[in-house]
Every structure is written in C-alpha cells, then in structure tokens.
Design a protein around this motif. Sequence first.
Motif, PDB file in Angstrom:
ATOM      1  N   TRP A   1       0.829  -1.208   0.000  1.00 18.30           N
ATOM      2  CA  TRP A   1       0.000   0.000   0.000  1.00 18.30           C
ATOM      3  C   TRP A   1       0.863   1.257   0.000  1.00 18.30           C
ATOM      4  O   TRP A   1       0.465   2.298  -0.521  1.00 18.30           O
ATOM      5  CB  TRP A   1      -0.923   0.003   1.231  1.00 18.30           C
ATOM      6  N   ALA A   2       2.062   1.165   0.576  1.00 19.77           N
ATOM      7  CA  ALA A   2       2.959   2.324   0.622  1.00 19.77           C
ATOM      8  C   ALA A   2       3.408   2.756  -0.770  1.00 19.77           C
ATOM      9  O   ALA A   2       3.803   3.906  -0.969  1.00 19.77           O
ATOM     10  CB  ALA A   2       4.180   2.006   1.491  1.00 19.77           C
ATOM     11  N   THR A   3       3.339   1.843  -1.748  1.00 21.76           N
ATOM     12  CA  THR A   3       3.726   2.183  -3.118  1.00 21.76           C
ATOM     13  C   THR A   3       2.853   3.292  -3.689  1.00 21.76           C
ATOM     14  O   THR A   3       3.300   4.075  -4.541  1.00 21.76           O
ATOM     15  CB  THR A   3       3.631   0.934  -4.018  1.00 21.76           C
ATOM     16  N   LEU A   4       1.629   3.386  -3.206  1.00 21.30           N
ATOM     17  CA  LEU A   4       0.698   4.399  -3.712  1.00 21.30           C
ATOM     18  C   LEU A   4       1.182   5.823  -3.443  1.00 21.30           C
ATOM     19  O   LEU A   4       0.680   6.774  -4.050  1.00 21.30           O
ATOM     20  CB  LEU A   4      -0.687   4.196  -3.086  1.00 21.30           C
ATOM     21  N   ARG A   5       2.165   5.977  -2.543  1.00 18.82           N
ATOM     22  CA  ARG A   5       2.643   7.317  -2.203  1.00 18.82           C
ATOM     23  C   ARG A   5       3.283   8.012  -3.409  1.00 18.82           C
ATOM     24  O   ARG A   5       3.367   9.249  -3.442  1.00 18.82           O
ATOM     25  CB  ARG A   5       3.655   7.254  -1.056  1.00 18.82           C
ATOM     26  N   TYR A   6       3.729   7.251  -4.389  1.00 19.19           N
ATOM     27  CA  TYR A   6       4.362   7.867  -5.565  1.00 19.19           C
ATOM     28  C   TYR A   6       3.378   8.726  -6.361  1.00 19.19           C
ATOM     29  O   TYR A   6       3.794   9.576  -7.145  1.00 19.19           O
ATOM     30  CB  TYR A   6       4.947   6.785  -6.470  1.00 19.19           C
ATOM     31  N   ALA A   7       2.088   8.515  -6.152  1.00 15.90           N
ATOM     32  CA  ALA A   7       1.078   9.313  -6.851  1.00 15.90           C
ATOM     33  C   ALA A   7       1.120  10.779  -6.430  1.00 15.90           C
ATOM     34  O   ALA A   7       0.517  11.628  -7.095  1.00 15.90           O
ATOM     35  CB  ALA A   7      -0.318   8.742  -6.609  1.00 15.90           C
TER      36      ALA A   7
ATOM     37  N   LEU B   1      11.111  10.801   2.014  1.00 12.23           N
ATOM     38  CA  LEU B   1      11.236   9.350   2.144  1.00 12.23           C
ATOM     39  C   LEU B   1      11.915   8.757   0.910  1.00 12.23           C
ATOM     40  O   LEU B   1      11.386   7.873   0.242  1.00 12.23           O
ATOM     41  CB  LEU B   1       9.848   8.715   2.345  1.00 12.23           C
ATOM     42  N   ALA B   2      13.093   9.272   0.588  1.00 13.44           N
ATOM     43  CA  ALA B   2      13.941   8.688  -0.465  1.00 13.44           C
ATOM     44  C   ALA B   2      13.315   8.711  -1.837  1.00 13.44           C
ATOM     45  O   ALA B   2      13.548   7.814  -2.639  1.00 13.44           O
ATOM     46  CB  ALA B   2      14.292   7.239  -0.101  1.00 13.44           C
ATOM     47  N   SER B   3      12.527   9.708  -2.151  1.00 14.55           N
ATOM     48  CA  SER B   3      11.948   9.774  -3.492  1.00 14.55           C
ATOM     49  C   SER B   3      12.076  11.183  -4.041  1.00 14.55           C
ATOM     50  O   SER B   3      11.097  11.819  -4.408  1.00 14.55           O
ATOM     51  CB  SER B   3      10.467   9.345  -3.466  1.00 14.55           C
ATOM     52  N   ARG B   4      13.316  11.659  -4.102  1.00 11.44           N
ATOM     53  CA  ARG B   4      13.544  12.997  -4.647  1.00 11.44           C
ATOM     54  C   ARG B   4      13.255  13.066  -6.140  1.00 11.44           C
ATOM     55  O   ARG B   4      13.041  14.149  -6.687  1.00 11.44           O
ATOM     56  CB  ARG B   4      14.981  13.434  -4.350  1.00 11.44           C
ATOM     57  N   ILE B   5      13.236  11.910  -6.792  1.00 10.55           N
ATOM     58  CA  ILE B   5      12.867  11.905  -8.203  1.00 10.55           C
ATOM     59  C   ILE B   5      11.415  12.328  -8.392  1.00 10.55           C
ATOM     60  O   ILE B   5      11.038  12.785  -9.472  1.00 10.55           O
ATOM     61  CB  ILE B   5      13.101  10.516  -8.840  1.00 10.55           C
ATOM     62  N   SER B   6      10.616  12.196  -7.332  1.00  8.51           N
ATOM     63  CA  SER B   6       9.225  12.654  -7.413  1.00  8.51           C
ATOM     64  C   SER B   6       9.156  14.156  -7.634  1.00  8.51           C
ATOM     65  O   SER B   6       8.214  14.654  -8.260  1.00  8.51           O
ATOM     66  CB  SER B   6       8.467  12.284  -6.129  1.00  8.51           C
ATOM     67  N   LEU B   7      10.136  14.893  -7.122  1.00  7.81           N
ATOM     68  CA  LEU B   7      10.181  16.339  -7.338  1.00  7.81           C
ATOM     69  C   LEU B   7      10.381  16.649  -8.822  1.00  7.81           C
ATOM     70  O   LEU B   7       9.739  17.553  -9.365  1.00  7.81           O
ATOM     71  CB  LEU B   7      11.294  16.964  -6.509  1.00  7.81           C
ATOM     72  N   ILE B   8      11.258  15.897  -9.485  1.00  4.83           N
ATOM     73  CA  ILE B   8      11.490  16.099 -10.914  1.00  4.83           C
ATOM     74  C   ILE B   8      10.226  15.801 -11.702  1.00  4.83           C
ATOM     75  O   ILE B   8       9.838  16.558 -12.606  1.00  4.83           O
ATOM     76  CB  ILE B   8      12.645  15.207 -11.394  1.00  4.83           C
TER      77      ILE B   8
ATOM     78  N   PHE C   1      12.636   9.538 -20.393  1.00  6.77           N
ATOM     79  CA  PHE C   1      13.712   9.938 -21.301  1.00  6.77           C
ATOM     80  C   PHE C   1      14.680  10.899 -20.606  1.00  6.77           C
ATOM     81  O   PHE C   1      15.881  10.883 -20.879  1.00  6.77           O
ATOM     82  CB  PHE C   1      13.133  10.601 -22.550  1.00  6.77           C
ATOM     83  N   PHE C   2      14.141  11.715 -19.721  1.00  7.39           N
ATOM     84  CA  PHE C   2      14.954  12.686 -18.985  1.00  7.39           C
ATOM     85  C   PHE C   2      16.030  11.988 -18.152  1.00  7.39           C
ATOM     86  O   PHE C   2      17.144  12.500 -17.996  1.00  7.39           O
ATOM     87  CB  PHE C   2      14.039  13.528 -18.095  1.00  7.39           C
ATOM     88  N   GLU C   3      15.710  10.802 -17.641  1.00  4.53           N
ATOM     89  CA  GLU C   3      16.637  10.066 -16.776  1.00  4.53           C
ATOM     90  C   GLU C   3      17.453   9.017 -17.525  1.00  4.53           C
ATOM     91  O   GLU C   3      18.293   8.338 -16.922  1.00  4.53           O
ATOM     92  CB  GLU C   3      15.849   9.360 -15.657  1.00  4.53           C
ATOM     93  N   TYR C   4      17.230   8.883 -18.834  1.00  2.00           N
ATOM     94  CA  TYR C   4      17.845   7.766 -19.558  1.00  2.00           C
ATOM     95  C   TYR C   4      19.369   7.817 -19.541  1.00  2.00           C
ATOM     96  O   TYR C   4      20.029   6.786 -19.657  1.00  2.00           O
ATOM     97  CB  TYR C   4      17.344   7.755 -21.009  1.00  2.00           C
ATOM     98  N   TRP C   5      19.943   8.981 -19.373  1.00  2.00           N
ATOM     99  CA  TRP C   5      21.406   9.076 -19.371  1.00  2.00           C
ATOM    100  C   TRP C   5      22.041   8.367 -18.175  1.00  2.00           C
ATOM    101  O   TRP C   5      23.204   7.978 -18.212  1.00  2.00           O
ATOM    102  CB  TRP C   5      21.834  10.541 -19.371  1.00  2.00           C
ATOM    103  N   ARG C   6      21.239   8.163 -17.103  1.00  2.00           N
ATOM    104  CA  ARG C   6      21.823   7.516 -15.929  1.00  2.00           C
ATOM    105  C   ARG C   6      21.121   6.215 -15.534  1.00  2.00           C
ATOM    106  O   ARG C   6      21.717   5.370 -14.860  1.00  2.00           O
ATOM    107  CB  ARG C   6      21.831   8.461 -14.732  1.00  2.00           C
ATOM    108  N   ILE C   7      19.860   6.027 -15.935  1.00  6.30           N
ATOM    109  CA  ILE C   7      19.140   4.817 -15.554  1.00  6.30           C
ATOM    110  C   ILE C   7      18.004   4.561 -16.543  1.00  6.30           C
ATOM    111  O   ILE C   7      17.362   5.505 -17.016  1.00  6.30           O
ATOM    112  CB  ILE C   7      18.587   4.931 -14.114  1.00  6.30           C
ATOM    113  N   PHE C   8      17.785   3.277 -16.878  1.00  9.15           N
ATOM    114  CA  PHE C   8      16.683   2.894 -17.758  1.00  9.15           C
ATOM    115  C   PHE C   8      15.422   2.774 -16.916  1.00  9.15           C
ATOM    116  O   PHE C   8      15.286   1.857 -16.110  1.00  9.15           O
ATOM    117  CB  PHE C   8      17.007   1.575 -18.451  1.00  9.15           C
TER     118      PHE C   8
END
Length: 332
Positions: free
Chosen positions: A52-58, A93-100, A282-289
């Motif tokens: 259920w914690a996965t839903l936080r990415y929304a 909570l370790a999801s700074r990519i959510s800001l992007i 695509f924005f992140e493809y240079w470092r991670i697929f």
Amino acid sequence: MERRFYWFITVIAAIGVVAALAGIAQQVSIVDAVAGRQVNKLVHALPGQTSWATLRYATAIAAPIGIYLWRRKLAPGNLALFNVALLVVNIALASRISLIVAILVYAMLQYRALGKVRIKIWALVAGAAVIFMSLTAFTYVRSANYYEENGVSSPIAMNFYQIASYLGAPAQVSVGVSNLIADGSFRVTGDPVSSLGAITPTFLADKDLNQPSSVSERYNNRVSIADNLSTNSAFADTYAAFGGWGLFYTLVPLGIGAFGFGVFARYRSVVVSFSAVLLYGFFEYWRIFMFNKGFLLFLLFAIGAAVVFSFALPRLANRFRKLRYRRTVLER
C-alpha cells in the motif's frame, strides 16, 4: 472530468503516504529520526516490495495537478496545499525523483494550457534557487551525520557533493565503459532469451540475476565507482548485465514511450500528465533505464486508472439513476 481525475489521484496518494508512515512508525521513531537528522532510518524502514505504501508515488501527480486546478479555480487551495505536503513527505522518504516528475507534470500542464510559455529570467533563477534550497534541506535531514563524519559541515556543500555524485558517476561510468568496449577489453554479447531481462519489469525480475557482488565488478573492475552508487548509466548498466542484445531490446520500450508521448502531449487537460511521466523516463535515460522500473510503470498505471475512473463514474451514476427511475415507475 479533471476534478474527478484529481480526487482519484489525491485519494490514492494520501493512502500511500499514510500507509508508508504507519509502516515506518512500527519500526522506528519518526520524530527521533527527523530530530537526529537520520531520515535515512525511515527510508530503510520502508517495505522493499510492492505494498500500500507504493501508492505514495502518486503524490508526484497529485501535487502539480492540484496547483494547476487551483490556479484555474477548479479545485480548493487547501486541498492543493495538502497534496504539496504529501509530496514533501514522499520526497523526504527517499523519493527525490518525485520532485522532478512533479515539475515536469506542472510544466507540461502549463505549456498545453497556454499554447506557449514565455520564460522570464528572474522566474527561472528564482525557481532554480527554490529547487536547490529544497534539495539542500532534504539532503541535510537525510545525510547530515554522514557528511559531518567525513568533514563536511555546510548544508550547501553537502548538496553540492550530492549533485556531484548524481552527475559525476554516470558520466564517469559511461566514458569508462565506452573506452573499454572501444579497446576490446570488455565485450558482453548476451543471450537473445535471457537478455529480455533488460526490459522485464523490475517487480517481476529476479533481483539476483546478473548482479555481481560489487559495482566495480559489474564493469570488469576497470571503472572505479563506489558501491553505494547504483544508477550509473542506462547504457553501461544494460550492456554490462545483458550485452548487445539487452541494448537492442531497450529500443522497443523507448520507441513505444516516444510514440505515447507524441499522442498524449496533444491533450489540453490533465491527461497530458501521461506524456510528462514518459518524458521523465527519457529525462533520466542518461543515468538509468526507467521504462521497466516499478516507479514509472506505477505512475502510468495510476494516471490510466484515474482517466478510466473520471470517465466511467458519470456513466455509472447515470445508469444507477435510470435503474432507480425504472424501479420507481414499476412500484407506482
């Protein structure tokens, strides 16, 4: 439709954040971790599997849409503020990519709503400063103790070191692996069948498959990189684990993602957030697929579910009203 979409995303985001905090609170003290600048303890307490914690990415979708609809007077400001607060918790909570992702979603919404956007220099500088200071704060509460043990006491310097590792590691690994391939000392052909693991969703793949004990071993011990840096190059990591066949297979989701972006970027409603999430891949493809990562796939699924809900709800309501009307007529 947009309001129904927004409410759906808000509900699942709130459920996810509450579930994450509840799960963490059962293992560590949230207050003590924040006060002691050890937010990483909260990160380690998060469940490692889908829950259920996965839903936080929304929150990365709900927060920018909330601000967008509030500015159009289609949603209350307090609800938008609530979603921003949820996003802040998720980023901590370790999801700074959510800001992007949130920034890309809001930028895409504004661009499609206005047709064209005139970017003012002062606004760009101010926005960059706000983002930098926000990342500085998140880095400080998460990793201050680690940096202080290594002689770094300034929060701003900590953030610069964090950015340096974020940018420097992929650049170093990409150049290093490219040189190894060029001189013939690092060749990985891969297998047509097993290399399908390069595009297999991470929540279905075997986590131990093709994973050496250290990051340096992944690159034939010819590239020096710290073991705690794992997102070092979509190109190099895919080639090291799955070879040329793996790189070939990644062209399929990349092509589908590019097509999907072109389709959904035409919308002028919140549905355009679908294209923003694909753009992030695509924005992140240079470092991670990212196109096989659970984070991105969940966001796409959540947006799709919200679209279905927002269109299906009024139809279900109309059908329910018709059934009630027929029952009333029959009773009479």
